[in-house]
Design a protein around this motif. Structure first.
Motif, PDB file in Angstrom:
ATOM      1  N   LEU A 141      25.470 107.081  39.929  1.00  0.00           N
ATOM      2  CA  LEU A 141      25.818 106.004  40.854  1.00  0.00           C
ATOM      3  C   LEU A 141      24.562 105.322  41.374  1.00  0.00           C
ATOM      4  CD1 LEU A 141      28.585 107.833  42.939  1.00  0.00           C
ATOM      5  CD2 LEU A 141      28.886 106.346  40.953  1.00  0.00           C
ATOM      6  N   LEU A 142      24.725 104.095  41.855  1.00  0.00           N
ATOM      7  CA  LEU A 142      23.647 103.425  42.556  1.00  0.00           C
ATOM      8  C   LEU A 142      24.217 102.688  43.748  1.00  0.00           C
ATOM      9  CD1 LEU A 142      22.106 100.224  40.986  1.00  0.00           C
ATOM     10  CD2 LEU A 142      24.410 100.874  40.514  1.00  0.00           C
ATOM     11  N   LEU A 143      23.349 102.365  44.675  1.00  0.00           N
ATOM     12  CA  LEU A 143      23.745 101.622  45.857  1.00  0.00           C
ATOM     13  C   LEU A 143      23.304 100.175  45.672  1.00  0.00           C
ATOM     14  CD1 LEU A 143      25.041 101.929  48.658  1.00  0.00           C
ATOM     15  CD2 LEU A 143      22.744 102.273  49.575  1.00  0.00           C
ATOM     16  N   VAL A 144      24.255  99.255  45.678  1.00  0.00           N
ATOM     17  CA  VAL A 144      23.960  97.828  45.535  1.00  0.00           C
ATOM     18  C   VAL A 144      23.734  97.278  46.933  1.00  0.00           C
ATOM     19  CG1 VAL A 144      24.808  95.608  44.699  1.00  0.00           C
ATOM     20  CG2 VAL A 144      25.371  97.701  43.445  1.00  0.00           C
ATOM     21  N   ALA A 145      22.483  96.936  47.241  1.00  0.00           N
ATOM     22  CA  ALA A 145      22.098  96.539  48.595  1.00  0.00           C
ATOM     23  C   ALA A 145      22.813  95.279  49.047  1.00  0.00           C
ATOM     24  CB  ALA A 145      20.594  96.345  48.664  1.00  0.00           C
ATOM     25  N   ASP A 146      23.300  95.299  50.301  1.00  0.00           N
ATOM     26  CA  ASP A 146      23.912  94.107  50.905  1.00  0.00           C
ATOM     27  C   ASP A 146      22.867  93.009  51.105  1.00  0.00           C
ATOM     28  OD1 ASP A 146      26.411  95.299  51.082  1.00  0.00           O
ATOM     29  OD2 ASP A 146      26.125  95.961  53.148  1.00  0.00           O
ATOM     30  N   THR A 147      21.686  93.404  51.569  1.00  0.00           N
ATOM     31  CA  THR A 147      20.599  92.458  51.843  1.00  0.00           C
ATOM     32  C   THR A 147      19.506  92.659  50.804  1.00  0.00           C
ATOM     33  OG1 THR A 147      21.091  92.663  54.194  1.00  0.00           O
ATOM     34  CG2 THR A 147      18.963  91.682  53.597  1.00  0.00           C
ATOM     35  N   PRO A 148      19.119  91.593  50.075  1.00  0.00           N
ATOM     36  CA  PRO A 148      18.114  91.771  49.031  1.00  0.00           C
ATOM     37  C   PRO A 148      16.727  92.056  49.610  1.00  0.00           C
ATOM     38  CG  PRO A 148      18.628  89.437  49.303  1.00  0.00           C
ATOM     39  CD  PRO A 148      19.581  90.204  50.172  1.00  0.00           C
ATOM     40  N   ALA A 149      15.900  92.712  48.813  1.00  0.00           N
ATOM     41  CA  ALA A 149      14.514  92.964  49.188  1.00  0.00           C
ATOM     42  C   ALA A 149      13.757  91.632  49.185  1.00  0.00           C
ATOM     43  CB  ALA A 149      13.885  93.950  48.202  1.00  0.00           C
ATOM     44  N   PRO A 150      12.624  91.548  49.881  1.00  0.00           N
ATOM     45  CA  PRO A 150      11.867  90.296  49.940  1.00  0.00           C
ATOM     46  C   PRO A 150      11.548  89.734  48.554  1.00  0.00           C
ATOM     47  CG  PRO A 150      10.955  91.910  51.458  1.00  0.00           C
ATOM     48  CD  PRO A 150      11.996  92.617  50.645  1.00  0.00           C
ATOM     49  N   GLY A 151      11.788  88.422  48.405  1.00  0.00           N
ATOM     50  CA  GLY A 151      11.491  87.726  47.152  1.00  0.00           C
ATOM     51  C   GLY A 151      12.594  87.814  46.118  1.00  0.00           C
ATOM     52  N   LEU A 152      13.705  88.476  46.430  1.00  0.00           N
ATOM     53  CA  LEU A 152      14.796  88.639  45.467  1.00  0.00           C
ATOM     54  C   LEU A 152      16.034  87.884  45.923  1.00  0.00           C
ATOM     55  CD1 LEU A 152      14.507  92.463  44.677  1.00  0.00           C
ATOM     56  CD2 LEU A 152      13.410  90.544  43.505  1.00  0.00           C
ATOM     57  N   ALA A 153      16.850  87.489  44.951  1.00  0.00           N
ATOM     58  CA  ALA A 153      18.132  86.852  45.248  1.00  0.00           C
ATOM     59  C   ALA A 153      19.158  87.939  45.555  1.00  0.00           C
ATOM     60  CB  ALA A 153      18.582  86.017  44.054  1.00  0.00           C
ATOM     61  N   PRO A 154      20.227  87.587  46.302  1.00  0.00           N
ATOM     62  CA  PRO A 154      21.247  88.595  46.636  1.00  0.00           C
ATOM     63  C   PRO A 154      21.951  89.147  45.388  1.00  0.00           C
ATOM     64  CG  PRO A 154      21.508  86.612  47.971  1.00  0.00           C
ATOM     65  CD  PRO A 154      20.489  86.292  46.921  1.00  0.00           C
ATOM     66  N   ASN A 155      22.378  90.370  45.506  1.00  0.00           N
ATOM     67  CA  ASN A 155      23.165  91.011  44.449  1.00  0.00           C
ATOM     68  C   ASN A 155      24.581  90.456  44.431  1.00  0.00           C
ATOM     69  OD1 ASN A 155      21.326  93.136  43.487  1.00  0.00           O
ATOM     70  ND2 ASN A 155      21.519  93.954  45.557  1.00  0.00           N
ATOM     71  N   ALA A 156      25.191  90.437  43.262  1.00  0.00           N
ATOM     72  CA  ALA A 156      26.629  90.187  43.191  1.00  0.00           C
ATOM     73  C   ALA A 156      27.322  91.405  43.794  1.00  0.00           C
ATOM     74  CB  ALA A 156      27.059  89.984  41.749  1.00  0.00           C
ATOM     75  N   VAL A 157      28.356  91.170  44.568  1.00  0.00           N
ATOM     76  CA  VAL A 157      29.072  92.282  45.209  1.00  0.00           C
ATOM     77  C   VAL A 157      29.941  92.965  44.156  1.00  0.00           C
ATOM     78  CG1 VAL A 157      30.735  92.925  46.985  1.00  0.00           C
ATOM     79  CG2 VAL A 157      29.081  91.094  47.424  1.00  0.00           C
ATOM     80  N   PRO A 158      29.733  94.269  43.907  1.00  0.00           N
ATOM     81  CA  PRO A 158      30.574  94.957  42.929  1.00  0.00           C
ATOM     82  C   PRO A 158      32.014  95.034  43.421  1.00  0.00           C
ATOM     83  CG  PRO A 158      29.126  96.520  44.036  1.00  0.00           C
ATOM     84  CD  PRO A 158      28.766  95.156  44.541  1.00  0.00           C
ATOM     85  N   ASP A 159      32.950  94.786  42.509  1.00  0.00           N
ATOM     86  CA  ASP A 159      34.359  94.858  42.901  1.00  0.00           C
ATOM     87  C   ASP A 159      35.211  95.407  41.765  1.00  0.00           C
ATOM     88  OD1 ASP A 159      34.849  92.810  41.117  1.00  0.00           O
ATOM     89  OD2 ASP A 159      34.974  91.263  42.646  1.00  0.00           O
ATOM     90  N   ILE A 160      36.474  95.567  42.046  1.00  0.00           N
ATOM     91  CA  ILE A 160      37.405  96.236  41.145  1.00  0.00           C
ATOM     92  C   ILE A 160      37.644  95.472  39.843  1.00  0.00           C
ATOM     93  CG2 ILE A 160      39.513  95.270  42.101  1.00  0.00           C
ATOM     94  CD1 ILE A 160      40.610  98.210  41.930  1.00  0.00           C
ATOM     95  N   SER A 161      37.315  94.182  39.818  1.00  0.00           N
ATOM     96  CA  SER A 161      37.549  93.405  38.594  1.00  0.00           C
ATOM     97  C   SER A 161      36.708  93.911  37.424  1.00  0.00           C
ATOM     98  CB  SER A 161      37.267  91.923  38.840  1.00  0.00           C
ATOM     99  OG  SER A 161      35.889  91.724  39.108  1.00  0.00           O
ATOM    100  N   SER A 162      35.671  94.708  37.712  1.00  0.00           N
ATOM    101  CA  SER A 162      34.823  95.240  36.643  1.00  0.00           C
ATOM    102  C   SER A 162      35.398  96.507  36.002  1.00  0.00           C
ATOM    103  CB  SER A 162      33.426  95.549  37.187  1.00  0.00           C
ATOM    104  OG  SER A 162      33.504  96.560  38.191  1.00  0.00           O
ATOM    105  N   VAL A 163      36.501  97.026  36.544  1.00  0.00           N
ATOM    106  CA  VAL A 163      37.106  98.258  36.025  1.00  0.00           C
ATOM    107  C   VAL A 163      38.259  97.891  35.089  1.00  0.00           C
ATOM    108  CG1 VAL A 163      38.211 100.453  36.611  1.00  0.00           C
ATOM    109  CG2 VAL A 163      36.505  99.459  38.156  1.00  0.00           C
TER     110      VAL A 163
END
Length: 195
Positions: A141-163
């Motif tokens: 597993l990994l933790l997809v950060a809500d707030t991106p680290a400096p200099g990075l764009a936000p992550n796409a929010v993982p959701d059930i559509s990927s299952v």
């Protein structure tokens, strides 16, 4: 009139019975199991925040969690489709944190580590597809950060559509295979009778 070929008939009957059994298993067992799993996963984002798990458990996917990732060991890149690349930190405790995305294949971040809140998802799996057929160990597993680290764009929010939920299609596929086998057998027997 020629005799019915016993070995061929038994072989076809066993094959058709196996295909029908697999279709029924997909339809009556795997499909309800998957629907129950999807219902659980759909409810996870609304559940309370938890500490990031120490063991892989797919029942926790999409749940919000926190993790203290002090002094990351490495920060690696993984493909992120049209977003470019995901930067994934490996924490000193072996946990993974997806820090954000970046377009440049050489881009990085100076993130020093710290407390992260986000959603639980699967870490990238570098194993070859053939290896996943024989290795049924849980995906890390990994933790997809809500707030991106400096200099990075936000992550796409993982959701059930990927299952995926393909069990109805698998059931239909097995029934079609059984039907095709019976049609081929019937055509072969007809041709045999005609000599």
């Amino acid at each position: 009139m020629r005799r019915v070929p016993v070995v061929a008939t038994i072989t076809v009957a066993l094959a058709v019975a196996t295909m029908i059994a697999l279709g029924l298993w997909q339809l009556l067992i795997r499909l309800p199991e998957k629907e129950a799993e999807l219902a659980l996963l759909a409810s996870n984002p609304a559940r309370p925040v938890i500490a990031f798990p120490t063991r892989a458990d797919d029942r926790l996917l999409f749940r919000r969690a926190t993790l203290d990732c002090a002094a990351p060991v490495t920060i690696a890149r993984a493909g992120a489709g049209s977003a470019g690349y995901r930067l994934i930190a490996t924490c000193a405790g072996g946990q993974f944190v997806q820090l954000g995305t970046i377009r440049s294949p050489t881009g990085t971040t100076g993130w020093p580590g710290g407390s992260v809140t986000g959603r639980i998802s699967h870490a990238p799996d570098a194993r070859p597809l053939i290896a996943t057929l024989f290795d049924h160990s849980p995906k890390p597993l990994l933790l997809v950060a809500d707030t991106p680290a400096p200099g990075l764009a936000p992550n796409a929010v993982p959701d059930i559509s990927s299952v995926p939920n393909n069990h109805l299609a698998y059931a239909v596929q097995w029934f079609v295979f059984a039907t095709i086998a019976l049609v081929i057998y019937a055509l072969a027997m007809r041709r045999r009778r005609r000599g």
